[in-house]
Every structure is written in structure tokens, then in C-alpha cells.
Scaffold this motif. Structure first.
Motif, mmCIF file in Angstrom:
data_model
loop_
_atom_site.group_PDB
_atom_site.id
_atom_site.type_symbol
_atom_site.label_atom_id
_atom_site.label_comp_id
_atom_site.label_asym_id
_atom_site.label_seq_id
_atom_site.Cartn_x
_atom_site.Cartn_y
_atom_site.Cartn_z
ATOM 1 N N ARG A 1 0.833 -1.205 0.000
ATOM 2 C CA ARG A 1 0.000 0.000 0.000
ATOM 3 C C ARG A 1 0.868 1.256 0.000
ATOM 4 O O ARG A 1 0.537 2.245 -0.643
ATOM 5 N N GLU A 2 1.983 1.212 0.710
ATOM 6 C CA GLU A 2 2.905 2.360 0.732
ATOM 7 C C GLU A 2 3.510 2.584 -0.649
ATOM 8 O O GLU A 2 3.561 3.721 -1.136
ATOM 9 N N ILE A 3 3.945 1.524 -1.305
ATOM 10 C CA ILE A 3 4.490 1.645 -2.662
ATOM 11 C C ILE A 3 3.413 2.164 -3.606
ATOM 12 O O ILE A 3 3.656 3.034 -4.445
ATOM 13 N N MET A 4 2.212 1.645 -3.461
ATOM 14 C CA MET A 4 1.089 2.078 -4.287
ATOM 15 C C MET A 4 0.837 3.575 -4.092
ATOM 16 O O MET A 4 0.649 4.319 -5.061
ATOM 17 N N ALA A 5 0.851 4.038 -2.851
ATOM 18 C CA ALA A 5 0.621 5.455 -2.562
ATOM 19 C C ALA A 5 1.721 6.319 -3.174
ATOM 20 O O ALA A 5 1.435 7.355 -3.795
ATOM 21 N N GLN A 6 2.965 5.902 -3.020
ATOM 22 C CA GLN A 6 4.074 6.671 -3.579
ATOM 23 C C GLN A 6 4.002 6.721 -5.102
ATOM 24 O O GLN A 6 4.179 7.773 -5.712
ATOM 25 N N THR A 7 3.750 5.585 -5.716
ATOM 26 C CA THR A 7 3.735 5.491 -7.176
ATOM 27 C C THR A 7 2.599 6.281 -7.796
ATOM 28 O O THR A 7 2.758 6.904 -8.845
ATOM 29 N N THR A 8 1.439 6.265 -7.153
ATOM 30 C CA THR A 8 0.267 6.942 -7.718
ATOM 31 C C THR A 8 0.091 8.355 -7.172
ATOM 32 O O THR A 8 -0.881 9.027 -7.529
ATOM 33 N N HIS A 9 0.996 8.780 -6.307
ATOM 34 C CA HIS A 9 0.948 10.110 -5.683
ATOM 35 C C HIS A 9 -0.309 10.292 -4.844
ATOM 36 O O HIS A 9 -0.854 11.399 -4.754
ATOM 37 N N ALA A 10 -0.776 9.205 -4.238
ATOM 38 C CA ALA A 10 -1.916 9.291 -3.323
ATOM 39 C C ALA A 10 -1.483 10.077 -2.086
ATOM 40 O O ALA A 10 -0.317 10.042 -1.684
ATOM 41 N N VAL A 11 -2.424 10.763 -1.479
ATOM 42 C CA VAL A 11 -2.144 11.576 -0.308
ATOM 43 C C VAL A 11 -1.646 10.715 0.858
ATOM 44 O O VAL A 11 -0.802 11.136 1.642
ATOM 45 N N SER A 12 -2.184 9.493 0.964
ATOM 46 C CA SER A 12 -1.805 8.601 2.056
ATOM 47 C C SER A 12 -2.133 7.159 1.657
ATOM 48 O O SER A 12 -2.601 6.910 0.550
ATOM 49 N N THR A 13 -1.927 6.243 2.585
ATOM 50 C CA THR A 13 -2.292 4.838 2.349
ATOM 51 C C THR A 13 -3.720 4.548 2.805
ATOM 52 O O THR A 13 -4.148 3.401 2.802
ATOM 53 N N ASP A 14 -4.454 5.573 3.160
ATOM 54 C CA ASP A 14 -5.857 5.441 3.527
ATOM 55 C C ASP A 14 -6.633 4.848 2.355
ATOM 56 O O ASP A 14 -6.353 5.159 1.184
ATOM 57 N N THR A 15 -7.600 4.013 2.644
ATOM 58 C CA THR A 15 -8.389 3.340 1.619
ATOM 59 C C THR A 15 -9.007 4.325 0.628
ATOM 60 O O THR A 15 -8.920 4.127 -0.587
ATOM 61 N N PHE A 16 -9.626 5.398 1.098
ATOM 62 C CA PHE A 16 -10.243 6.376 0.196
ATOM 63 C C PHE A 16 -9.181 7.026 -0.693
ATOM 64 O O PHE A 16 -9.408 7.251 -1.877
ATOM 65 N N ASP A 17 -8.020 7.349 -0.120
ATOM 66 C CA ASP A 17 -6.956 7.994 -0.898
ATOM 67 C C ASP A 17 -6.373 7.054 -1.948
ATOM 68 O O ASP A 17 -6.114 7.468 -3.079
ATOM 69 N N LEU A 18 -6.146 5.794 -1.591
ATOM 70 C CA LEU A 18 -5.587 4.844 -2.551
ATOM 71 C C LEU A 18 -6.542 4.548 -3.695
ATOM 72 O O LEU A 18 -6.119 4.320 -4.828
#
Length: 169
Positions: free
Chosen positions: A66-83
Motif C-alpha cells: 500500500r505504501e508503494i502504491m501510494a508513492q507510485t500513484t501520488h496518493a495523499v496517504s495509504t488510507d483506503t479512500f486515498d488509494l
């Protein structure tokens, strides 16, 4: 104030998830007629935790992924709504934090050659579970679960990385 996540199917509004504190609810759009899940029947009546469980089950279980996903997609956080904001998921659904459908993305097929596929499989076999989400492949989708995995599309005799350009009719 409620936090919102809108659901779309081919730019058609499906419904909206609302979060207020620890409580997440789901409301279908009046014009959408199909249930998105057996756990969220169109006529309602689901258990209180069904909406957040549905969303969480669309994402990888592994916090490192989830952390890699957040970094790669520029999500605000690893929160479900953000991802899930901007993500395509299994079942043809897409999600946005605002009430507009996802912006169209360029329909570019990204070839997956044998060497790249073999390298990804080797990383998974080596136990690098967090690396099945490969930041070098520009895709915006989610594969749920704890097991490392990735998806491909076969068109003719060629393999391609799954992305919004892969549409089957």
C-alpha cells in the motif's frame, strides 16, 4: 463533515461512499441498476461494516505494498479512500474523491515482453512481496489480497500490462 468516494462504471455514476469518523456508508445512484457486490445488494439491508470491507478488499492487504502504491500513484496517504481515488479495480469500477467521473487517460498499450514478465515473476518468487506493484509500469489499478500478483492482457499473440487502454467489448 463527511469524507466521500464516488464510484463510476464507464463514466456512469454508480454510487457514493461516505465516511464520518469510523462509519462508512454506501448509497447507490438512482439511475444505476446493478449491484456492485453481493455484500452490497441494490435493495440495501447489508451489515454496517459491509461498505468499508468492500473497499478494503479491493486493495492489497500488505501495508508495504500500500505504501508503494501510494508513492507510485501520488496518493495523499495509504488510507483506503486515498488509494482508491483515481483507481480502476476488478469489476470495471473506477473511483474519484470528487463528483466528476475519472478524467480520460491516453489509451496506450504498454507491451510486456517475456524478459519483463520473467523479472516480475522472479521478484515475487524471491519473496519480495512488496514489489508486485511495479512503479516502472504506469498503470492505475488495484489487485486485492495478500498474495503477490499482477495482471496482463493478451491481445492476439502479444502480452500487455493491464491499464485503462485494455477494454473488451
Amino acid at each position: 463533515m463527511a469524507d466521500r468516494l464516488y464510484v463510476w462504471a464507464e463514466n456512469t455514476p454508480v454510487g457514493r461512499f461516505d465516511r464520518n469518523g469510523d462509519r462508512v456508508t454506501f448509497t447507490y445512484d438512482d439511475t444505476y441498476r446493478t449491484a456492485v457486490s453481493l455484500s452490497l445488494p441494490r435493495e440495501g439491508g447489508w451489515v454496517n461494516k459491509a461498505p468499508i470491507r468492500f473497499l478494503d478488499n479491493l486493495l492489497p492487504d500488505n501495508p508495504a505494498v500500500r505504501e508503494i502504491m501510494a508513492q507510485t500513484t501520488h496518493a495523499v496517504s495509504t488510507d483506503t479512500f486515498d488509494l482508491l481515488d483515481g483507481a480502476d479495480v476488478s469489476g470495471g469500477l473506477a473511483f474519484t474523491r470528487d463528483d466528476e467521473p475519472p478524467a480520460p487517460t491516453p489509451a496506450t498499450l504498454i507491451p510486456a515482453d517475456d524478459q519483463a514478465i520473467a523479472a516480475r515473476i522472479a521478484r515475487i518468487k524471491a519473496g519480495d512481496d512488496a514489489r508486485w506493484w511495479d512503479p516502472s509500469v504506469p498503470v492505475r489499478f488495484s489487485l486485492a489480497g495478500n498474495q503477490p500478483k499482477f495482471s496482463l492482457a493478451r491481445i492476439g499473440s502479444h502480452w500487455f500490462w493491464s491499464n485503462a487502454a485494455i477494454v473488451f467489448e
